[in-house]
Design an enzyme around this catalytic site. Structure first.
Site, short mmCIF file in Angstrom:
data_model
loop_
_atom_site.label_atom_id
_atom_site.label_comp_id
_atom_site.label_asym_id
_atom_site.label_seq_id
_atom_site.Cartn_x
_atom_site.Cartn_y
_atom_site.Cartn_z
N TYR A 187 0.82 -1.21 0.00
CA TYR A 187 0.00 0.00 0.00
C TYR A 187 0.86 1.27 0.00
O TYR A 187 0.32 2.37 0.02
CB TYR A 187 -0.93 0.01 1.21
CG TYR A 187 -2.10 -0.94 1.08
CD1 TYR A 187 -1.89 -2.27 0.76
CD2 TYR A 187 -3.39 -0.51 1.27
CE1 TYR A 187 -2.95 -3.15 0.65
CE2 TYR A 187 -4.46 -1.38 1.16
CZ TYR A 187 -4.23 -2.70 0.84
OH TYR A 187 -5.28 -3.56 0.73
N LYS A 229 3.82 -14.33 5.24
CA LYS A 229 4.10 -15.31 4.19
C LYS A 229 5.62 -15.39 4.07
O LYS A 229 6.21 -15.24 2.98
CB LYS A 229 3.43 -14.84 2.89
CG LYS A 229 3.45 -15.85 1.75
CD LYS A 229 2.37 -16.89 1.85
CE LYS A 229 2.54 -17.93 0.75
NZ LYS A 229 1.63 -19.07 0.86
N ASP A 254 -2.13 -18.03 4.28
CA ASP A 254 -3.13 -18.89 3.63
C ASP A 254 -3.69 -19.91 4.62
O ASP A 254 -4.90 -20.11 4.72
CB ASP A 254 -2.57 -19.57 2.37
CG ASP A 254 -1.11 -19.98 2.49
OD1 ASP A 254 -0.48 -19.70 3.53
OD2 ASP A 254 -0.59 -20.59 1.55
N ASP A 313 -5.80 -6.10 5.59
CA ASP A 313 -6.99 -5.61 4.90
C ASP A 313 -7.90 -6.79 4.53
O ASP A 313 -9.11 -6.80 4.78
CB ASP A 313 -6.53 -4.87 3.62
CG ASP A 313 -7.64 -4.02 3.03
OD1 ASP A 313 -8.73 -3.94 3.64
OD2 ASP A 313 -7.42 -3.43 1.96
#
Ligand code: NAD
Length: 343
Positions: free
Chosen positions: A124, A171, A205, A229
């Site tokens: 972002y 991740k 995930d 988000d």
């Protein structure tokens, strides 16, 4: 003295929700002096920007704002006002509680999660460019300073609110440097809270899968901007949808309170949208201003009206309009009235 608060009604359903929220907060017993300023689509013709400088100045001056959602065009057009606000005012922590509400039929009855999303960097940061005509590059920024800052915010929140566990989401198995740094920063901060707050981490995930299977195992989550988000909308879905998910953007010099949802243009002007998310954002604001008891009363009034089910909006299975729903909450507040806060 009344609290001077910048009120940004926003786009789409924003003005209706802002009006409902303002009426509920005015009935809470805390005195507010609302400084209403527009941002978003309505400003572009007059100011050439959706975020005029006087809006930023108002928030800087008052150090506190309540904001409705603002439309961001997809693909082209102006940069997100929301992202710009968070970055310009250094509102580094995005706090998004997701708690089950009695009377709302969902798959789970006992969700009580708090999301602490890093609010200023990651993808972002808005650094992207075309690499020739057929490839685009977006740069993911993760710094040790911002990662440690949000991790500390999450742990401090856990301590102050009698929570027991913080889960870092990342991740780092694939993005070994960027997400690796985020995880390393969370581990570093966690050591300061050893023995007080439990710490664990999950790959994003797997985290999503576990959240939809067994959300009750989680408590406070800390995430980089993009995962925060996405996962916060997932968590809103666990407790009844975007209509009931509040949020706060908190920095060292100010705070902006706003619902998680967007401007839902298809419902604009229909007195149909659910104001719960924005009213509960107002509850977060009351807590931030130092009125925990009044915040609890307003939250209880919202929860009671939803639990009764007679005067709720369409998304909650009822037929009440935005304003009727707010009226029912105000009536409930008056029925349980506490003495007004001295001026
Ligand atoms: P959205 O949250 O506006 O709407 C998605 C769907 O959720 C709606 O169609 C509606 O069914 C439901 N919904 C959302 N809020 C509701 C409410 N209060 N009551 C009842 N139902 C509600 O998401 P979107 O359609 O992806 O985005 C619309 C615009 O909002 C976009 O321009 C987007 O960029 C912007 N947006 C702004 C913010 C913000 O201001 N912080 C956040 C998210 C999206």
């Amino acid at each position: 003295m009344a609290h001077r608060v910048t009120l940004i009604p926003g786009d789409g359903i924003g003005p209706e929700l802002a009006e409902a929220t303002r009426r509920v907060l005015d009935a809470s017993g805390v005195a507010f002096d609302w400084e209403v300023v527009d941002a978003g689509e309505a400003c572009i013709a007059e100011y050439g920007t959706p975020l005029p400088e006087h809006v930023l100045e108002s928030i800087r001056r008052n150090r506190i704002a309540l904001k409705g959602p603002i439309t961001t065009p997809v693909g082209a057009g102006f940069r997100s006002v929301n992202v710009t606000l968070r970055q310009t005012l250094k509102l580094y922590a995005n706090l998004r509680p997701a708690r089950s509400i009695e009377g709302l039929t969902t798959r789970y009855e006992d969700v009580d999660l708090v999301i602490c999303r890093e609010n200023t960097e990651d993808l972002y940061a808005g650094i992207e460019h075309m690499v020739g005509p057929d490839a685009a590059e977006s740069i993911k920024i993760i710094t040790r300073a911002a990662s440690e800052r949000i991790a500390r915010f999450a742990f401090d929140y856990a301590v102050a609110n009698h929570r027991h566990k913080v889960t870092a989401v990342h991740k780092a198995n694939i993005m070994k440097l960027s997400d690796g740094l985020f995880l390393e920063s969370c581990r570093y901060v966690a050591a300061d809270y050893d023995g007080r707050i439990e710490f664990e981490d999950r790959i994003v995930d797997n985290m999503c899968m576990q959240l939809v299977q067994n959300p009750g195992q989680f408590d406070v989550l800390v995430l980089p901007n993009l995962y925060g988000d996405i996962v916060s909308d997932l968590c809103a879905g666990l407790v009844g949808g975007l209509g009931v998910a509040p949020g706060a953007n908190i920095g060292e010099d100010g705070a902006v309170f706003e619902p998680v949802h967007g401007s839902a243009p298809k419902y604009a002007g229909q007195n149909r949208a659910n104001p719960t998310a924005m009213i509960l954002s107002g509850v977060l604001m009351l807590r931030h201003l130092g009125y925990p008891d009044i915040a609890a009363r307003v939250e209880l009034a919202v929860r009671d009206v939803i639990a009764e089910g007679a005067t709720v909006t369409h998304d909650l299975g009822g037929e009440a309009g935005t304003s009727q729903f707010a009226d029912a909450i105000i009536e409930r507040l008056r029925a349980t009235a506490a003495p007004a806060v001295p001026a």
